[in-house]
Design an enzyme around this catalytic site. Structure first.
Site, PDB file in Angstrom:
ATOM      1  N   ARG A   1       0.857  -1.178   0.000  1.00 58.72           N
ATOM      2  CA  ARG A   1       0.000   0.000   0.000  1.00 58.72           C
ATOM      3  C   ARG A   1       0.893   1.227   0.000  1.00 58.72           C
ATOM      4  NH1 ARG A   1      -2.872   2.790   5.202  1.00 58.72           N
ATOM      5  NH2 ARG A   1      -2.315   4.729   4.187  1.00 58.72           N
TER       6      ARG A   1
ATOM      7  N   HIS B   1      -2.382  10.926   1.154  1.00 58.60           N
ATOM      8  CA  HIS B   1      -1.798  10.744   2.480  1.00 58.60           C
ATOM      9  C   HIS B   1      -1.240  12.097   2.940  1.00 58.60           C
ATOM     10  CE1 HIS B   1      -0.518   7.306   5.270  1.00 58.60           C
ATOM     11  NE2 HIS B   1      -0.193   8.415   5.909  1.00 58.60           N
TER      12      HIS B   1
ATOM     13  N   GLU C   1      -6.888   8.219   6.701  1.00 59.15           N
ATOM     14  CA  GLU C   1      -7.176   8.907   7.962  1.00 59.15           C
ATOM     15  C   GLU C   1      -7.686  10.338   7.753  1.00 59.15           C
ATOM     16  OE1 GLU C   1      -3.934   8.444  10.708  1.00 59.15           O
ATOM     17  OE2 GLU C   1      -4.128   6.263  10.694  1.00 59.15           O
TER      18      GLU C   1
ATOM     19  N   ASN D   1      -7.198   1.473  10.238  1.00 57.25           N
ATOM     20  CA  ASN D   1      -5.870   1.691  10.818  1.00 57.25           C
ATOM     21  C   ASN D   1      -6.034   1.619  12.329  1.00 57.25           C
ATOM     22  OD1 ASN D   1      -5.175   2.274   8.192  1.00 57.25           O
ATOM     23  ND2 ASN D   1      -4.554   4.381   8.563  1.00 57.25           N
TER      24      ASN D   1
ATOM     25  N   TYR E   1      -4.060   1.159  16.166  1.00 57.68           N
ATOM     26  CA  TYR E   1      -2.791   1.163  16.913  1.00 57.68           C
ATOM     27  C   TYR E   1      -2.911   0.929  18.410  1.00 57.68           C
ATOM     28  CZ  TYR E   1      -0.422   2.834  12.761  1.00 57.68           C
ATOM     29  OH  TYR E   1       0.094   2.917  11.499  1.00 57.68           O
TER      30      TYR E   1
ATOM     31  N   GLU F   1      -3.422  -0.445   8.391  1.00 59.13           N
ATOM     32  CA  GLU F   1      -2.216  -0.072   9.146  1.00 59.13           C
ATOM     33  C   GLU F   1      -2.300  -0.688  10.528  1.00 59.13           C
ATOM     34  OE1 GLU F   1      -1.141   4.061   9.636  1.00 59.13           O
ATOM     35  OE2 GLU F   1      -1.559   4.515   7.528  1.00 59.13           O
TER      36      GLU F   1
HETATM   37  C1  FCB Z   1      -0.886   6.860  11.008  1.00 59.25           C
HETATM   38  C2  FCB Z   1      -0.459   7.424   9.674  1.00 59.25           C
HETATM   39  C3  FCB Z   1       0.880   6.946   9.206  1.00 59.25           C
HETATM   40  C4  FCB Z   1       1.869   6.822  10.343  1.00 59.25           C
HETATM   41  C5  FCB Z   1       1.287   5.996  11.452  1.00 59.25           C
HETATM   42  C6  FCB Z   1       2.224   5.768  12.605  1.00 59.25           C
HETATM   43  O1  FCB Z   1      -1.698   7.777  11.648  1.00 59.25           O
HETATM   44  O2  FCB Z   1      -1.420   7.120   8.697  1.00 59.25           O
HETATM   45  O3  FCB Z   1       1.325   7.819   8.205  1.00 59.25           O
HETATM   46  O4  FCB Z   1       2.224   8.083  10.780  1.00 59.25           O
HETATM   47  O5  FCB Z   1       0.122   6.601  11.934  1.00 59.25           O
END
Ligand code: FCB
Length: 454
Positions: free
Chosen positions: A89, A133, A178, A304, A306, A363
């Site tokens: 990607r 992006h 995002e 995405n 985290y 992500e």
């Molecule tokens: C996300 C972004 C990516 C990177 C990761 C850690 O928010 O999409 O570009 O910064 O976090």
């Protein structure tokens, strides 16, 4: 910090719930890796401008060189193929292909993406193109950027250019990465480019992103056969910091005013009532007229994920809360609360709420203070464990019926982490920024075994 082996890192076992054709991939973005900021006719983006403003970037750096991927894309494609990647990607830099944002096309910029796509296909890696992006051409910011409704047309023209040049070989598309981060962190918090601090502007930006998505998706469908089009939405797990009514209300408000703010319209439901109420009460809608955005017609939802974000109310007022990691929780170098069960739960909840046709984890990954040993090797047990636990959680969601089709590690390479510059390393491949040498970390070798099913 994590030392207890009370979870499975065995790649063979972890791969088990996933079908043989599951899309295991890597993710990256143009400004974070390409470099070559002024080469071959590329125009400036808002990140070139922003990064040069004193005080905006932790280490004062820019993406001028970054990972020099513009010149090393062939090696990078080969590295991915060696690791067994099925997909990659990447994002197209709008100012590289249309330096002024609208008008004259820069053929040399387009040629780069032609070569990149060819290199990937030659290596057996499927490209997934992300059209935005965050690196908006500066020339368009000078005309109001995403707050200007004309951006819908600008973005659609740019999308049509890219789709008509690459659509014969690329079927997987993503309009935005995002949109909430771009709108809110870039236009309300001022921490990302273009560095504005004005909520009504941020709300207009979000609205125009949703409209630009719909128009661009339609344009792609008109230009190529059978595309798969999605958006990558960052949905972390949102949880009240305590069981108090206040914290619970604050958490519900935050998740509606931020995550559902994009998800609800994309799935044809217009803006969410709770989010509208919160934004209105906080004055974010002052002077803004909002009509219902068109639905997103998503072939897949990109997620995405985290961390877990805990929300603690400061008062009963709308938007008067703190969002962050629980004190004492296991955290990455970003200060993000590691919560693999949150990934499982978010997947299950998104599926129950919106019933997307497909979901891809577009992500997931972690920054840790890696060090290279005398041989230049990086034993990143913490990242490996982060990935193993999240992939385990994704497997649980799949087993629970979530139509999960892909997983993309953020990120292929250590790279430019926006306002934190080069101080955070997310790569499964180490980049020595002095020599540009790439070295797969242990986490990369582990991922390779997982893809190969052990
Ligand atoms: C996300 C972004 C990516 C990177 C990761 C850690 O928010 O999409 O570009 O910064 O976090």
């Amino acid at each position: 910090m994590n030392t207890s082996p009370d979870f499975d890192t065995d790649p063979t076992r972890l791969a088990q719930p996933f079908p043989a054709d599951f899309t295991w991939g890597f993710a990256a973005s143009a400004y974070q890796i390409e470099g070559a900021a002024t080469e071959d006719g590329r125009g400036p983006s808002i990140w070139d401008t922003f990064a040069r403003r004193p005080g905006t970037i932790a280490d004062g750096s820019t993406g001028d060189v970054a990972c020099d991927h513009y010149h090393r894309y062939r090696d990078d494609a080969r590295l991915m193929a060696d690791l067994g990647a099925r997909a990659y990607r990447f994002s197209v830099s709008w100012p590289r292909v249309i330096p002024g944002g609208v008008g004259a096309v820069n053929q040399r910029g387009l040629d780069f993406y032609q070569r990149l796509v060819d290199a990937l296909l030659d290596a057996g890696v499927q490209p997934l193109i992300n059209l935005f992006h965050w690196d908006l051409p500066q020339a368009l910011q000078d005309r109001g950027g995403f707050a200007n409704p004309e951006v819908v047309g600008w973005f659609t023209d740019y999308t049509s250019l890219v789709a008509s040049n690459l659509g014969d070989r690329v079927k997987d598309w993503m309009t935005f990465n995002e949109p909430a981060v771009f709108a809110f962190i870039g236009h309300a918090d001022g921490i990302h480019a273009p560095g504005l601090r004005d909520w009504p502007t941020a709300i207009r930006v979000a609205d125009n992103e949703l409209r630009a998505h719909a128009a661009a998706a339609q344009a792609i469908r008109g230009l190529i056969d059978g595309p798969k089009i999605g958006v990558a939405i960052d949905v972390n797990q949102v949880a009240p910091a305590t069981d108090s009514d206040r914290d619970r209300r604050a958490a519900a408000q935050w998740s509606s005013a931020r995550d559902a703010w994009f998800l609800d319209p994309l799935f044809g439901r217009g803006y969410p009532a709770l989010g509208l109420e919160a934004h209105r009460e906080a004055g974010h809608l002052d002077g803004v007229e909002l009509a219902t955005p068109p639905s997103g017609e998503l072939d897949y939802l990109g997620l995405n994920y985290y961390r877990r974000d805990s929300v603690r109310a400061r008062s009963d007022r709308a938007f008067d809360f703190e969002v962050g990691a629980m004190p004492g929780s296991e955290q990455t170098q970003m200060g993000w609360h590691v919560a693999p069960d949150g990934l499982r739960d978010v997947l299950i909840e998104l599926n129950a709420t919106y019933a997307p046709r497909e979901i891809a984890i577009t992500e997931n990954g972690a920054a840790y203070p890696d060090t290279a040993d005398a041989n230049g090797l990086v034993h990143d047990e913490d990242r490996l464990s982060y990935l193993a636990r999240h992939i385990g959680a994704a497997g649980e969601a799949l087993a629970a019926g979530v139509p999960l089709k892909g997983y993309y590690v953020w990120s292929l390479l250590d790279n430019y982490e926006w306002s934190l510059g080069y101080s955070r390393r997310f790569g499964v491949i180490r980049v020595d920024y002095d020599t540009q040498q790439r070295t797969p970390k242990d986490g990369a070798r582990w991922y390779q075994r997982l893809i190969a099913r052990g």
